[in-house]
Design an enzyme around this catalytic site. Structure first.
Site, PDB file in Angstrom:
ATOM      1  N   ASP A  26     -46.714 125.791 -50.913  1.00 50.45           N
ATOM      2  CA  ASP A  26     -47.127 124.810 -49.829  1.00 50.45           C
ATOM      3  C   ASP A  26     -48.339 125.221 -49.088  1.00 50.45           C
ATOM      4  OD1 ASP A  26     -46.285 122.861 -47.860  1.00 50.45           O
ATOM      5  OD2 ASP A  26     -45.186 124.544 -46.748  1.00 50.45           O
TER       6      ASP A  26
ATOM      7  N   GLU B  16     -40.345 133.598 -52.903  1.00 48.86           N
ATOM      8  CA  GLU B  16     -39.443 132.511 -53.414  1.00 48.86           C
ATOM      9  C   GLU B  16     -39.534 132.079 -54.930  1.00 48.86           C
ATOM     10  OE1 GLU B  16     -39.488 129.163 -50.728  1.00 48.86           O
ATOM     11  OE2 GLU B  16     -38.810 130.290 -49.168  1.00 48.86           O
TER      12      GLU B  16
ATOM     13  N   TYR C 121     -34.652 128.365 -43.427  1.00 43.77           N
ATOM     14  CA  TYR C 121     -35.044 127.475 -42.464  1.00 43.77           C
ATOM     15  C   TYR C 121     -33.674 126.740 -41.713  1.00 43.77           C
ATOM     16  CZ  TYR C 121     -39.694 128.454 -43.654  1.00 43.77           C
ATOM     17  OH  TYR C 121     -40.950 129.098 -43.823  1.00 43.77           O
TER      18      TYR C 121
HETATM   19  C1  GCB Z   1     -41.242 128.531 -47.431  1.00 43.23           C
HETATM   20  C2  GCB Z   1     -42.503 128.996 -48.089  1.00 43.23           C
HETATM   21  C3  GCB Z   1     -43.785 128.569 -47.510  1.00 43.23           C
HETATM   22  C4  GCB Z   1     -43.623 127.296 -46.643  1.00 43.23           C
HETATM   23  C5  GCB Z   1     -42.510 127.130 -46.048  1.00 43.23           C
HETATM   24  C6  GCB Z   1     -42.162 125.932 -45.417  1.00 43.23           C
HETATM   25  O1  GCB Z   1     -40.139 128.811 -47.926  1.00 43.23           O
HETATM   26  O2  GCB Z   1     -42.509 130.182 -48.558  1.00 43.23           O
HETATM   27  O3  GCB Z   1     -44.862 128.820 -48.538  1.00 43.23           O
HETATM   28  O4  GCB Z   1     -45.101 126.996 -46.333  1.00 43.23           O
HETATM   29  O5  GCB Z   1     -41.350 127.468 -46.729  1.00 43.23           O
HETATM   30  O6  GCB Z   1     -42.791 125.614 -44.380  1.00 43.23           O
HETATM   31  O7  GCB Z   1     -41.724 124.821 -46.170  1.00 43.23           O
END
Ligand code: GCB
Length: 688
Positions: free
Chosen positions: A228, A484, A537
């Site tokens: 990402d 990840e 998240y």
């Molecule tokens: C994650 C990743 C990171 C992303 C983030 C997101 O799990 O490690 O690279 O930018 O989520 O904001 O989705």
């Protein structure tokens, strides 16, 4: 101890580009990825362990060395995306690029090339060619060796000097160098040509896949990847020329310890490198002096015929993290001077052959199944996942940005960050040492998938190069072996067992960790680690809009990681995208108020977890907004920053500042900054 440096100058004729299969929660998939159901079984014994990197000391001038920057404007020429290796076939490196008759544009170094121009260079796939000319002084011809050092070219590079191959390297974000004395003109202009290839395949770290897209203008190659952040490319960090004497100090490894009585100990190990002539020179002795911040000698040693030893310091000034001590980031200077018999007839005194000075912080790092300790004191890490990313320059080193970022880290009271998702610049590592910011140092293995021996070799090599580069930095408190990875997959167990075993054998006194998004019951990586890190998240990708579910979900998950693996636990990522200036009361996702609410509920969960003693850190995702590939889930990039891409605070920054300073006060009795509160009335202080 001495050895002869033979530069490996094998050409890297591009990287095979088979398709890679991968998924990314919440992000669209590359259209032509096929998910294999079976992984090839292979013998891990067949995996080639990377040879130890040697050399690559950060270029520093001294009485015996000169350093010259080759930063500035270079020329850049694109090759055709359909035929990325045409320049190799046609030997473009033999002449100036102008001879090809193609357009050459001015390109700053260091910088990513993607966002500099207004045309399709941004999304170019394949190779670009860089070129510049330079002179070297005639004095460099005699009794000197000249080295050319690139601090990072992404992703792979082949380098020629005056038309002759000098070196090649792949894996971005890591330095490489070659001795170029024999390639140089000392009486005329010199030319460097660099072919830089940005293509990622299933055996590169990180992985990607190049596929052909059908456009209105015909088929074009497109780079797909699941991580990402934007796949910026180019000469990302500084390029240096530097000289050394024929026989010189080529590598240094140090380890430090501090006893509870305040006795400091530095163990050092040196490598010497001689060219043919250099090897005929006999060193007489090595003088090692440790100087404190005022330049006073705090310890010293003279060695004859051995190039390793230990310095002991009663009452050593320890290296402490920011806000854990009133004088954090204390650095000594470790000075190595190599002497040889003098040629001068009238003197018996030995002559200085080489001098190199290394900043050193003295500290002990240890860990148990419950905690990570510095100088015997348990740590609670509070900080960020970050990116090297900014407007226009992309991933190019920018000292102004670096200084601004460290001002913000200190303003907000953070004491740590993870170099998500690749090694950051050597200059930023030096800054972290100086400011007492602790680093979880991550290799570029982000989102890796198909677990094959060739990938494992690259992955091991990326860790080997990272550890070699950063092992002497007091700020490094852990190595992160991956972010990840698809660690629930069948092939992951053997892969990570081998990777972690290898990494542990070179870990140089640091624990191993990773940022995992699998669950405790399905992950095949966590059991090999010293510290289990997870990314989650809550209230963003899961239960969007429901900040009232965070505390239970998060505390239960952290407890499950702990129950299953019995190791210290850390949350490496949490957060939510937030559009600066977007407001909503009551809070609604993407608004600044929502980010505040989401963080605050995480703080509540973290405090409950802290009471369980094995929870050792909280890292926000992300320090600042950053650029990603174009997808429908990203508005101009990832907006989970506490700061904007332009490094200004969102509303949540003020809340986080309170949190981080409150932790510093509670855990290390650090006074709160005066400007944390603002005046409202005689009786009420605004704490935000
Ligand atoms: C994650 C990743 C990171 C992303 C983030 C997101 O799990 O490690 O690279 O930018 O989520 O904001 O989705």
């Amino acid at each position: 101890m001495r050895w002869l440096w033979i530069p490996v100058t094998c050409l890297l004729f591009g990287i095979p580009q088979p398709k890679v299969s991968a998924t990314k929660d919440g992000l669209p998939l590359n259209p032509n990825l096929d998910e294999p159901t079976e992984y090839p079984l292979f013998e891990y014994e067949d995996v080639k362990i990377p040879a130890p990197t040697r050399g690559l000391l950060y270029p520093r001038d001294s009485e015996t060395r000169e350093v010259r920057s080759l930063d500035g404007m270079w020329g850049l020429m694109k090759s055709s995306p359909e035929d990325p290796l045409e320049g190799i076939r046609e030997k473009w490196f033999l002449n100036t690029l102008r001879q090809t008759g193609r357009e050459i544009i001015a390109m700053p170094v260091p910088a990513s090339y993607n966002d500099i121009t207004t045309d399709d260079l941004r999304d170019h796939v394949g190779t670009v060619w860089y070129e510049r000319t330079f002179f070297v002084p005639r004095s460099w011809r005699v009794n000197q060796r000249t080295w050319l050092r690139f601090s990072s070219v992404h992703y792979s590079a082949v380098v020629w000097v005056n038309g002759q191959n000098a070196t090649s390297h792949s894996i971005g974000h890591l330095p490489f160098e070659a001795e170029i004395s024999r390639l140089l003109n000392f009486d005329a202009e010199n030319r460097i040509t660099v072919m830089c290839d940005n293509r990622l395949g299933n055996r590169t770290i990180p992985q990607g896949s190049v596929y052909e897209a059908t456009t209105d203008y015909g088929p074009v190659p497109v780079q797909g990847y699941t991580f990402d952040f934007f796949n910026y490319a180019g000469i990302h960090r500084s390029v240096h020329l530097y000289t050394t004497p024929l026989l010189h100090i080529s590598d240094i490894e140090i380890t430090t310890k501090l006893t509870t009585e305040g006795l400091g100990r530095i163990d050092y190990l040196l490598w010497l490198d001689g060219s043919q002539e250099g090897l005929r020179i006999q060193p007489t002795h090595l003088l090692v002096q440790l100087r404190d911040r005022d330049g006073e000698v705090a310890a010293q040693q003279i060695n004859k015929a051995v190039y390793h030893g230990s310095l002991l310091l009663p009452n050593a000034k320890p290296w402490w993290p920011y806000l854990m001590h009133p004088d954090p980031g204390y650095l000594y200077e470790l000075q190595f001077e190599l002497f040889v018999a003098s040629n001068e007839e009238e003197t018996d005194a030995d002559a200085l052959q080489d001098a190199y000075r290394l900043p050193v912080g003295i500290r002990s790092l240890s860990w148990s199944n419950d905690s990570l300790l510095i100088n015997g004191k348990p740590l609670y890490l509070r900080g960020f996942g970050r990116h090297e990313d900014s407007d226009i320059r992309g991933k190019g080193l920018d000292n102004a940005l670096l200084a601004r970022d460290f001002s913000l880290l200190k303003w907000i009271g953070a004491n740590a960050y993870r170099t998500s998702h690749y090694p950051y610049s050597e200059e930023s590592m030096q800054f972290a040492d100086q400011h007492g910011i602790m680093i979880v140092d991550e290799c570029p293995a982000v989102n890796i998938d198909i677990f094959e021996p060739q990938l494992l070799e690259q992955h091991m090599s990326s860790l080997e190069q990272l550890i070699h580069r950063d092992r002497n930095h007091p700020s490094v408190v852990a190595w992160s072996v991956a972010n990840e990875p698809r660690s629930t997959k069948q092939g992951a167990f053997k892969y990570f067992e081998s990777l972690v075993n290898f990494t542990r054998s070179i870990a140089h006194g640091r624990p191993l960790t990773a940022a995992i998004n699998a669950s405790p019951t399905t992950c095949h990586l966590a059991q090999f680690l010293d510290i289990v890190g997870f990314n989650r998240y809550n209230s963003w990708y899961q239960n969007s809009g429901r900040t009232d579910m965070i505390v239970n979900l998060l505390t239960n998950e952290a407890q499950s990681w702990r129950d299953k693996f019995g190791k210290p636990i850390i949350q490496f990522e949490y957060g939510g995208d937030t559009m600066e200036g977007m407001h909503s009361l009551p809070a609604f996702i993407w608004s600044e108020e929502y980010q505040v609410e989401l963080f605050s509920r995480h703080f509540k969960a973290f405090d409950e977890l802290r009471e369980r003693k094995w929870f050792i850190g909280e890292f926000v995702w992300n320090f600042a907004d950053f650029r990603t590939a174009q997808t429908i889930t990203r508005v101009g990039g990832n907006k989970k920053g506490v700061f904007t891409r332009n490094r200004q605070p969102k509303e949540v920054a003020f809340l986080l500042r309170w949190r981080y300073f409150a932790l510093a006060k509670e855990l290390d009795q650090c006074p709160l900054p005066q400007d944390l509160t603002v005046y409202i009335s005689k009786h009420v202080h605004n704490e935000l």
